[in-house]
Design an enzyme around this catalytic site. Sequence first.
Site, PDB file in Angstrom:
ATOM      1  N   SER A  68       0.822  -1.211   0.000  1.00  0.00           N
ATOM      2  CA  SER A  68       0.000   0.000   0.000  1.00  0.00           C
ATOM      3  C   SER A  68       0.852   1.256   0.000  1.00  0.00           C
ATOM      4  O   SER A  68       1.994   1.253   0.461  1.00  0.00           O
ATOM      5  CB  SER A  68      -0.916   0.023   1.222  1.00  0.00           C
ATOM      6  OG  SER A  68      -1.754  -1.091   1.252  1.00  0.00           O
ATOM      7  N   GLN A  69       0.246   2.322  -0.496  1.00  0.00           N
ATOM      8  CA  GLN A  69       0.894   3.640  -0.492  1.00  0.00           C
ATOM      9  C   GLN A  69       1.091   4.078   0.967  1.00  0.00           C
ATOM     10  O   GLN A  69       0.177   3.951   1.782  1.00  0.00           O
ATOM     11  CB  GLN A  69      -0.059   4.599  -1.208  1.00  0.00           C
ATOM     12  CG  GLN A  69       0.443   6.004  -1.351  1.00  0.00           C
ATOM     13  CD  GLN A  69      -0.674   6.951  -1.805  1.00  0.00           C
ATOM     14  OE1 GLN A  69      -1.789   6.524  -2.094  1.00  0.00           O
ATOM     15  NE2 GLN A  69      -0.369   8.218  -1.837  1.00  0.00           N
TER      16      GLN A  69
END
Length: 221
Positions: A70-71
């Site tokens: 994930s970012q």
Amino acid sequence: MQRVDFQGIGMTSQRTRDRLVERLKAQGIENLSVLEVIRSTPRHLFVDEALAHRAYEDTALPVGFNQTISQPYVVALMTEVLVNSGSMGRVLEVGSGCGYQTTVLAQLAEKVYSVERIKGLLDKARQRIKQLKLNNVHFNYGDGTLGWEEHGPYDAIIVTAAPENIPEALLNQLAEGGRMVIPVGDRNGQDLVLVSRRDNSFEKQVIESVQFVPFISGSLR
Ligand code: SAH
């Protein structure tokens, strides 16, 4: 909750990581413990060596099996929403993936229980958690649609893949006063939703739009 000194793990430059934290602050992340944990967590260990030089960019990256890490902004946001809203005693994570979010949570929660349906990812996540000497994390190879009843109820639940509807079992495994942060929607659009359980009713609040890989129910691989 576990404080660890990750020095000596071959951290890439301090400056690159400081820059990431500055960027998260500029985007509105305020909780200092969350920011500190992101600053000190070696994200480059969670991606292939060929991508390690991009590990401190604020972007999602591929980790194999059609999945992504994930970012950092989204990891920080989801963590902050949970930390700011109540207890981080027992935390359930659905979708361990590469284990980065798990590692962030392990440093802020008493105990983390994490469920993943892809064996290859789970094994790697487990290995990294061991390498980082975090001993308050337990993994389960299984379908997170069912949560992980044995260790519930949970003070906080975090789901890192997007279902079209919130699985019933996850609502049931939320403790009184517990909160769940979960992306809900499909390929065309998802909202990050905060669900809070009070007196057996569930209050929902939309945080912002997000884009996660789909939540897949049933068969494991
Ligand atoms: N938390 C990760 C990102 C996870 S990507 C990070 O820190 O970067 C989403 C993960 O959810 C994938 O690994 C996917 O296999 C998993 N997933 C999707 N549906 C699931 C389900 N029903 N049960 C368990 N895991 C699931």
